[in-house]
Design a protein around this motif. Structure first.
Motif, mmCIF file in Angstrom:
data_model
loop_
_atom_site.group_PDB
_atom_site.id
_atom_site.type_symbol
_atom_site.label_atom_id
_atom_site.label_comp_id
_atom_site.label_asym_id
_atom_site.label_seq_id
_atom_site.Cartn_x
_atom_site.Cartn_y
_atom_site.Cartn_z
ATOM 1 N N LEU A 164 0.828 -1.209 0.000
ATOM 2 C CA LEU A 164 0.000 0.000 0.000
ATOM 3 C C LEU A 164 0.864 1.261 0.000
ATOM 4 C CD1 LEU A 164 -2.780 -1.181 2.483
ATOM 5 C CD2 LEU A 164 -3.010 -0.820 0.011
ATOM 6 N N VAL A 165 2.014 1.204 0.677
ATOM 7 C CA VAL A 165 2.961 2.325 0.618
ATOM 8 C C VAL A 165 3.421 2.526 -0.822
ATOM 9 C CG1 VAL A 165 5.269 3.099 1.291
ATOM 10 C CG2 VAL A 165 3.752 2.114 3.011
ATOM 11 N N ALA A 166 3.710 1.396 -1.503
ATOM 12 C CA ALA A 166 4.172 1.464 -2.892
ATOM 13 C C ALA A 166 3.110 2.062 -3.817
ATOM 14 C CB ALA A 166 4.572 0.069 -3.376
ATOM 15 N N GLU A 167 1.843 1.898 -3.431
ATOM 16 C CA GLU A 167 0.753 2.480 -4.227
ATOM 17 C C GLU A 167 0.575 3.969 -3.948
ATOM 18 O OE1 GLU A 167 -2.764 0.218 -3.513
ATOM 19 O OE2 GLU A 167 -1.894 -1.659 -4.257
ATOM 20 N N GLY A 168 1.349 4.490 -2.992
ATOM 21 C CA GLY A 168 1.320 5.920 -2.709
ATOM 22 C C GLY A 168 0.416 6.337 -1.578
ATOM 23 N N HIS A 169 -0.093 5.391 -0.820
ATOM 24 C CA HIS A 169 -1.018 5.733 0.261
ATOM 25 C C HIS A 169 -0.268 6.248 1.491
ATOM 26 C CE1 HIS A 169 -4.384 4.018 -1.889
ATOM 27 N NE2 HIS A 169 -3.697 2.902 -2.078
ATOM 28 N N SER A 170 -0.860 7.188 2.186
ATOM 29 C CA SER A 170 -0.313 7.683 3.446
ATOM 30 C C SER A 170 -0.602 6.674 4.549
ATOM 31 C CB SER A 170 -0.944 9.021 3.806
ATOM 32 O OG SER A 170 -2.334 8.842 4.089
ATOM 33 N N ASN A 171 0.057 6.876 5.702
ATOM 34 C CA ASN A 171 -0.208 5.998 6.841
ATOM 35 C C ASN A 171 -1.679 6.041 7.242
ATOM 36 O OD1 ASN A 171 2.502 5.488 6.803
ATOM 37 N ND2 ASN A 171 2.865 6.016 8.952
ATOM 38 N N ALA A 172 -2.259 7.237 7.210
ATOM 39 C CA ALA A 172 -3.670 7.373 7.591
ATOM 40 C C ALA A 172 -4.572 6.619 6.613
ATOM 41 C CB ALA A 172 -4.062 8.843 7.641
ATOM 42 N N ALA A 173 -4.262 6.707 5.317
ATOM 43 C CA ALA A 173 -5.068 5.999 4.323
ATOM 44 C C ALA A 173 -4.919 4.495 4.468
ATOM 45 C CB ALA A 173 -4.651 6.432 2.916
ATOM 46 N N ILE A 174 -3.705 4.050 4.762
ATOM 47 C CA ILE A 174 -3.468 2.612 4.962
ATOM 48 C C ILE A 174 -4.237 2.124 6.184
ATOM 49 C CG2 ILE A 174 -1.719 0.881 5.519
ATOM 50 C CD1 ILE A 174 0.282 2.589 3.914
ATOM 51 N N ALA A 175 -4.218 2.921 7.249
ATOM 52 C CA ALA A 175 -4.953 2.558 8.463
ATOM 53 C C ALA A 175 -6.439 2.393 8.161
ATOM 54 C CB ALA A 175 -4.736 3.618 9.544
ATOM 55 N N GLY A 176 -6.973 3.293 7.345
ATOM 56 C CA GLY A 176 -8.382 3.191 6.980
ATOM 57 C C GLY A 176 -8.680 1.946 6.171
ATOM 58 N N ARG A 177 -7.804 1.609 5.248
ATOM 59 C CA ARG A 177 -8.025 0.427 4.407
ATOM 60 C C ARG A 177 -7.937 -0.868 5.215
ATOM 61 N NH1 ARG A 177 -6.854 0.169 -1.306
ATOM 62 N NH2 ARG A 177 -7.172 2.199 -2.273
ATOM 63 N N LEU A 178 -7.005 -0.917 6.178
ATOM 64 C CA LEU A 178 -6.779 -2.150 6.942
ATOM 65 C C LEU A 178 -7.578 -2.182 8.238
ATOM 66 C CD1 LEU A 178 -2.903 -2.569 6.492
ATOM 67 C CD2 LEU A 178 -4.766 -3.541 5.119
ATOM 68 N N HIS A 179 -8.298 -1.100 8.516
ATOM 69 C CA HIS A 179 -9.127 -1.025 9.732
ATOM 70 C C HIS A 179 -8.280 -1.174 10.999
ATOM 71 C CE1 HIS A 179 -12.528 -1.195 7.018
ATOM 72 N NE2 HIS A 179 -12.082 -2.339 6.516
ATOM 73 N N VAL A 180 -7.148 -0.475 11.011
ATOM 74 C CA VAL A 180 -6.281 -0.439 12.186
ATOM 75 C C VAL A 180 -5.983 1.019 12.504
ATOM 76 C CG1 VAL A 180 -5.248 -2.689 11.671
ATOM 77 C CG2 VAL A 180 -4.178 -0.621 10.773
ATOM 78 N N THR A 181 -5.257 1.266 13.584
ATOM 79 C CA THR A 181 -4.939 2.632 13.972
ATOM 80 C C THR A 181 -3.739 3.160 13.195
ATOM 81 O OG1 THR A 181 -3.433 1.949 15.731
ATOM 82 C CG2 THR A 181 -5.775 2.162 16.306
ATOM 83 N N ASP A 182 -3.626 4.489 13.150
ATOM 84 C CA ASP A 182 -2.449 5.106 12.531
ATOM 85 C C ASP A 182 -1.174 4.637 13.228
ATOM 86 O OD1 ASP A 182 -4.340 6.424 11.081
ATOM 87 O OD2 ASP A 182 -3.649 8.448 11.546
ATOM 88 N N ALA A 183 -1.250 4.493 14.546
ATOM 89 C CA ALA A 183 -0.072 4.073 15.308
ATOM 90 C C ALA A 183 0.366 2.667 14.905
ATOM 91 C CB ALA A 183 -0.373 4.123 16.805
#
Length: 218
Positions: A164-183
């Motif tokens: 997901l990082v390689a796709e250009g997503h931010s940590n916040a966007a990745i957290a939303g996609r995976l249903h986990v916290t930013d931390a």
């Protein structure tokens, strides 16, 4: 008479799950729970504290490697938990992820099509529950002959985050996609950078280097 081994079984195909329950019962295993999804597997292990987990790799909700990711996560939480994974195909990266969990013992990776001798299968489960390791010979051959994977040290979840990082997503966007916290995402990214041997530097962007490593390994 051998001690009774309490098993949590995870298999989403109902007929196969019922067949495995019957087989395990026939060979004096006690099936504490038989479930059909990765979240149910996690919950059943928490509820029953079994002596052994037997799980398929591809399970709901994602029907990809959810069963394996649940197994690896359980091993991270309980390094002594014996786990046997059943797979339809040889997938060396999955076997490597399982072998890399816990202390590398008490794990099994078996191909479904090779489970023909039920007595041998039951014996294999007992061996893993007793502290041994059981890896299908075809998987071993693939592990020995495959080129070195620069991402081999990453867990399945860390690979997912890196993709997901390689796709250009931010940590916040990745957290939303995976249903986990930013931390949680930040921790995964930190682990990825550490495992890829990308130490802090003023001259390079480690996140970019990690993406380049990921793309080069594909």
């Amino acid at each position: 008479m051998p001690p009774v081994i309490r098993v949590v079984l995870a298999e989403d195909e109902v007929l196969l799950r019922d067949g495995l329950v019957g087989l395990l019962t026939r060979f004096d295993f006690a099936v504490a729970a038989a479930v059909g999804s990765a979240p149910e597997l996690r919950a059943a292990v928490d509820a029953h504290a079994p002596d052994l987990v037997v799980t398929d790799i591809r399970m709901p909700p994602g029907r990809r490697d959810d069963g394996l990711r649940a197994a690896v996560a359980l091993r991270e939480e309980r390094p002594d938990l014996p786990v046997v994974v059943l797979s339809q195909h040889v997938q060396a990266e999955y076997a490597a992820a399982l072998l890399g969990s816990g202390d590398g013992r008490r794990v099994g990776y078996l191909l479904k099509d090779r489970v023909a001798d039920v007595a041998e299968f039951a014996g294999t489960l007992r061996r893993v529950a007793g502290g041994g390791t059981a890896i299908d010979p075809d998987v071993v051959r693939h592990l020995l002959h495959r080129p070195r994977d620069p991402l081999a040290a990453l867990s399945p979840r860390e690979r997912e985050v890196l993709a997901l990082v390689a796709e250009g997503h931010s940590n916040a966007a990745i957290a939303g996609r995976l249903h986990v916290t930013d931390a949680a995402v930040g921790k995964h990214v930190g682990n990825i950078l550490s495992k890829l041997d990308l130490p802090p530097s003023d001259d390079t962007n480690r996140r970019v280097l990690a993406v380049l490593t990921y793309l080069g390994a594909r």
